[in-house]
Design an enzyme around this catalytic site. Sequence first.
Site, PDB file in Angstrom:
ATOM      1  N   GLY A 175       0.817  -1.213   0.000  1.00 42.11           N
ATOM      2  CA  GLY A 175       0.000   0.000   0.000  1.00 42.11           C
ATOM      3  C   GLY A 175       0.845   1.255   0.000  1.00 42.11           C
ATOM      4  O   GLY A 175       1.912   1.296   0.613  1.00 42.11           O
ATOM      5  N   TYR A 178      -1.757   6.939   3.046  1.00 42.65           N
ATOM      6  CA  TYR A 178      -1.197   7.578   4.249  1.00 42.65           C
ATOM      7  C   TYR A 178      -1.045   6.607   5.420  1.00 42.65           C
ATOM      8  O   TYR A 178      -0.098   6.731   6.211  1.00 42.65           O
ATOM      9  CB  TYR A 178      -2.035   8.793   4.644  1.00 42.65           C
ATOM     10  CG  TYR A 178      -3.353   8.484   5.317  1.00 42.65           C
ATOM     11  CD1 TYR A 178      -3.439   8.437   6.701  1.00 42.65           C
ATOM     12  CD2 TYR A 178      -4.506   8.259   4.571  1.00 42.65           C
ATOM     13  CE1 TYR A 178      -4.649   8.159   7.330  1.00 42.65           C
ATOM     14  CE2 TYR A 178      -5.708   7.989   5.196  1.00 42.65           C
ATOM     15  CZ  TYR A 178      -5.774   7.932   6.565  1.00 42.65           C
ATOM     16  OH  TYR A 178      -6.975   7.656   7.177  1.00 42.65           O
ATOM     17  N   LEU A 181       2.120   4.494   4.807  1.00 40.18           N
ATOM     18  CA  LEU A 181       3.313   5.339   4.813  1.00 40.18           C
ATOM     19  C   LEU A 181       3.635   5.840   6.217  1.00 40.18           C
ATOM     20  O   LEU A 181       4.797   5.868   6.626  1.00 40.18           O
ATOM     21  CB  LEU A 181       3.122   6.520   3.870  1.00 40.18           C
ATOM     22  CG  LEU A 181       3.052   6.172   2.379  1.00 40.18           C
ATOM     23  CD1 LEU A 181       2.794   7.418   1.555  1.00 40.18           C
ATOM     24  CD2 LEU A 181       4.336   5.500   1.921  1.00 40.18           C
ATOM     25  N   GLY A 263      -6.353   0.537   1.974  1.00 41.38           N
ATOM     26  CA  GLY A 263      -7.617   1.253   2.001  1.00 41.38           C
ATOM     27  C   GLY A 263      -8.572   0.711   3.049  1.00 41.38           C
ATOM     28  O   GLY A 263      -8.217  -0.130   3.880  1.00 41.38           O
ATOM     29  N   ASP A 304     -17.054   8.235   8.325  1.00 40.23           N
ATOM     30  CA  ASP A 304     -16.473   7.376   7.298  1.00 40.23           C
ATOM     31  C   ASP A 304     -17.501   6.512   6.585  1.00 40.23           C
ATOM     32  O   ASP A 304     -17.345   6.198   5.402  1.00 40.23           O
ATOM     33  CB  ASP A 304     -15.423   6.437   7.924  1.00 40.23           C
ATOM     34  CG  ASP A 304     -14.218   7.181   8.453  1.00 40.23           C
ATOM     35  OD1 ASP A 304     -14.143   8.411   8.266  1.00 40.23           O
ATOM     36  OD2 ASP A 304     -13.349   6.533   9.055  1.00 40.23           O
ATOM     37  N   HIS A 438       8.973  37.049  12.199  1.00 41.92           N
ATOM     38  CA  HIS A 438      10.211  36.739  11.482  1.00 41.92           C
ATOM     39  C   HIS A 438      11.267  36.274  12.485  1.00 41.92           C
ATOM     40  O   HIS A 438      11.508  36.957  13.482  1.00 41.92           O
ATOM     41  CB  HIS A 438      10.716  37.975  10.734  1.00 41.92           C
ATOM     42  CG  HIS A 438      12.023  37.757  10.048  1.00 41.92           C
ATOM     43  ND1 HIS A 438      12.113  37.089   8.841  1.00 41.92           N
ATOM     44  CD2 HIS A 438      13.297  38.099  10.399  1.00 41.92           C
ATOM     45  CE1 HIS A 438      13.390  37.053   8.484  1.00 41.92           C
ATOM     46  NE2 HIS A 438      14.128  37.656   9.415  1.00 41.92           N
TER      47      HIS A 438
END
Length: 458
Positions: A175, A178, A181, A263, A304, A438
Amino acid sequence: MKKYDILVIGSGGGTKLVTPPSKLGYKVAILEKDRLGGTCLNRGCIPSKMLIYPAEILALASDADRFQLDIPGPFRVDFKSLVQRISATVDSDSDSIAPAYEKNPNIDYYPFEGRFVENKVIQANGEFLTADRIFLAGGCRPFLPDIPGLVGTPFMTSREALRRTELPKRLLIIGGGYIGLELGFAYSSFGSETTFLVRNRMLSHEDEDVVNAFEKSFRKKHDVRLGTTVEKVEYDSGRFRLRCKAEHSEFELEGDALLVATGVRPNTDWLDLHHTQIRTDEKGYILTNEYLETTAEGVYALGDITGKHFFRHSVNFEGESLFQSLYVDKKRIPVEYPPVPHAVFTHPQVAAVGKTERELISEGADYISATNPYSASATGMARRSEEGFVKILVDRKSRKLLGAHVLGDEASNLIHVFILLMTMGGTLDDLLKMIYIHPALPEIARNAARKAREILAS
C-alpha cells in the site's frame, strides 16, 4: 421495545450526538461493540501519532550532521515499552468513557452490535430498540485485497501494527496511502528494514507536484517499489514470502512481518440494511443528502460510513452541526462544509486544503499557481530545508484561494494559515495584510502569496 429520543451506533464521531443532547434532557442510547472512542482513539490517529512523534525525533536526529552536530549512535528504542505506554494511554482514555455514561441518567450504553430488523428498529443482544432519530456512525475497517495466500497468515493491518510490541527485523508493506506510509515510516525510524510495495503512486490523491516531490524525498531513505502488484503471499516458520510483479520484472521478497494497508471498507455489512429502506452506493457507503439524512426517514449517517470525508475532524464537524441544528436550533438545516483539510504525518509531512491543480484543470478553472520553497525563507535557511515547498492555487478574478498544498517540516501546522483564509472567504490580498513573525514558518506561506500577486499583476 425500548424507546429513546436518540439512538447512536458508533462511539467515535457519534459521541457528538450522545453527551451534548443528553445534557438537554434527551434520552440517548449508544451502541458500540468495540472499545469506546472509535477508530481514532483506539486504533487510528491518536495512537499512530504517539508512535510517529518519537519516530520523527529519530528522523531529525539522523540528519544531525547537516547542522554540524555529532550525535552518538546507533539509536536504540525500547519498542516494547513505547507501544505499551501508548496502548495504556489510549486504553485509559477509552475506559473512562463508560463510567461517565453510567453516571448520566439520560444515557444507556449498550456494549453490543446493533443490527436493523426494520427501518427504525435495532436489535442488540436480544433487545429491540427504537428512537425518534437514529444516527449511524459505524465507521470503516481495513480493506483486504484478494491476494492468493493472504488469508490465514498472521499479517497486520493498522490495528495490529499499533499494538505490536516486537520490532520486526524486516517489514513488508502493501500500500502507498497515508496509513501504510505513516506506520512504515515509524517502523523504519525505529530500525525495521522496510519495503513499500505500491501498485501505482504514493499518496496518489495529492496534488501532482506534491506526489512527485514526496516520492523523490521519501525514496532517498526508504525502499519503495512503485508500479508493483503482489501476486501471492506465502508464510512458513515465521517468514513471509511475497511474489511480486512490476512492469518489466518479477521478483520475490521475504520478511518477518507484513502490513496490509490498501484502504478501507464501510461497516455497513454489519448493520443488516437489507431490512430497511437505507440505500448504499456500489462500494457499500451509505447515501445521504445535504442534511446527512439517509433514504429512511428519521435515520442519519455521518463520518467514514458515508464515504465523503475520512477524517475524525470532519465527522466531529458533522456531529456538531447535527446537534446544533436538530437539538439547539431545532431546525432542518443543511450541513455546510467549510474547506476540509488533511495531513499526512510522514517525514516529510504533507498537508492540503481545497482543490488540486489536476482538479482545477479538469474543471476548466481560470487560476494561477504559485510555489515557494522552504529554502527561500529565513526559517528554511535555519532548518537547511532542501525539498519543502508551499504551493497555492488562486482564482484569477476573485483572487480567492482555490487550494493550498504543503510539503515539509510541520506542514500540518503551516496549512492552517490557508485553512483560515479559505474558511473566512478571504483573498490573496488579505493574506498579505498580516504582519508575520520573522523568522517563522508562516513566512513561507506569505512568500508564496507574494509570488501569486506578482503573477496576477503581470
